[in-house]
Design an enzyme around this catalytic site. Sequence first.
Site, PDB file in Angstrom:
ATOM      1  N   LYS A 108       0.678  -1.399   0.202  1.00  0.00           N
ATOM      2  CA  LYS A 108       0.221  -0.099   0.009  1.00  0.00           C
ATOM      3  C   LYS A 108       1.005   1.526   0.068  1.00  0.00           C
ATOM      4  O   LYS A 108       1.973   1.777   0.694  1.00  0.00           O
ATOM      5  CB  LYS A 108      -0.570  -0.187   1.528  1.00  0.00           C
ATOM      6  CG  LYS A 108      -2.152   0.879   1.507  1.00  0.00           C
ATOM      7  CD  LYS A 108      -2.202   1.459   2.615  1.00  0.00           C
ATOM      8  CE  LYS A 108      -3.331   2.431   2.386  1.00  0.00           C
ATOM      9  NZ  LYS A 108      -3.470   3.108   4.444  1.00  0.00           N
ATOM     10  N   ASN A 218      -9.464   1.771   9.896  1.00  0.00           N
ATOM     11  CA  ASN A 218      -8.261   1.626  10.518  1.00  0.00           C
ATOM     12  C   ASN A 218      -8.740   1.964  11.970  1.00  0.00           C
ATOM     13  O   ASN A 218      -9.372   2.035  12.821  1.00  0.00           O
ATOM     14  CB  ASN A 218      -6.712   1.904  10.607  1.00  0.00           C
ATOM     15  CG  ASN A 218      -6.158   1.040  11.304  1.00  0.00           C
ATOM     16  OD1 ASN A 218      -4.699   1.163  11.235  1.00  0.00           O
ATOM     17  ND2 ASN A 218      -6.206   0.757  13.113  1.00  0.00           N
ATOM     18  N   THR A 219      -8.508   3.413  11.961  1.00  0.00           N
ATOM     19  CA  THR A 219      -9.098   4.149  13.310  1.00  0.00           C
ATOM     20  C   THR A 219     -10.662   3.901  13.596  1.00  0.00           C
ATOM     21  O   THR A 219     -11.001   3.682  15.329  1.00  0.00           O
ATOM     22  CB  THR A 219      -8.584   5.874  13.332  1.00  0.00           C
ATOM     23  OG1 THR A 219      -8.056   5.640  12.793  1.00  0.00           O
ATOM     24  CG2 THR A 219      -9.271   6.587  14.150  1.00  0.00           C
TER      25      THR A 219
END
EC number: 2.8.1.10
Length: 275
Positions: A108, A218-219
């Site tokens: 990524k 993610n977060t």
Amino acid sequence: MTTTNLSAVADPLRLYDETFASRLLLGTARYPSPQSLEDAVRVSNPAMLTVALRRQSAGSPEGGAGFWKMLRELGVPVLPNTAGCYSADEAYTLAQMSRELFETDWIKLEVIGDDYTLQPDTLALPAAAERLIRDGFKVLPYCTEDLVLCRRLLDVGCQALMPWAAPIGTGRGPTNPYGLRLLRERLPNVPLIVDAGLGVPSHATQVMEWGYDAVLLNTAVAQAGDPVAMAQAFAMATQAGRLARLSGPMPERDVAQASTPVVGLPFWHAEEKQA
């Protein structure tokens, strides 16, 4: 066809020369504990787990032999990223290190151009992607919804793109719906994964309904009050959005249209309408 069969068999996510049953990718940073990360992965069954090599250290809960051992035992493909890189050379070097450590050609690609918004560097990103693709990497570039930038990334060999919904970690959801929908319309055959800025499961459903192929989180999961439950919610929302897209939503209308047919109503209702 059940949604389970749709996800796992009939409608896989295709990236480069590989297929994945899930359309959710999950980050591994900032979880309250390694156990919460492990549980979140197990309930959401993501296609890939992103790992930032630069952020790991032997003394942190996100680093060391125990962390790598857990990732291997989960059996989910790892997607290393170049988070924290500010130049094409820096990203290239970190990608090479990640390939050696994780034994994967997937990367990524992140090249940051602004500290405040963490917006990608639109000049350095294609340059880094081109070098990595020449070296045999399967590059998933973190980019914006800028159509010109996305076309440039495709021109240098990227076979999938990861446009943001909003700046990383903001949880604001799609801040430019027009731009994201236009990008999907103009690149109908390119796998597009919304990366960054999603905050709640309804955001994932929304972009999947627009025709995006997957989401990366993610977060939104790691910093939720209950990361495990939120991971499951996002997995369900992603699948719901995809199924809705494939089902063909009804067109929007400017005026009301009765859902109940008038045929067969008592004659006096017809007389009232004529009056």
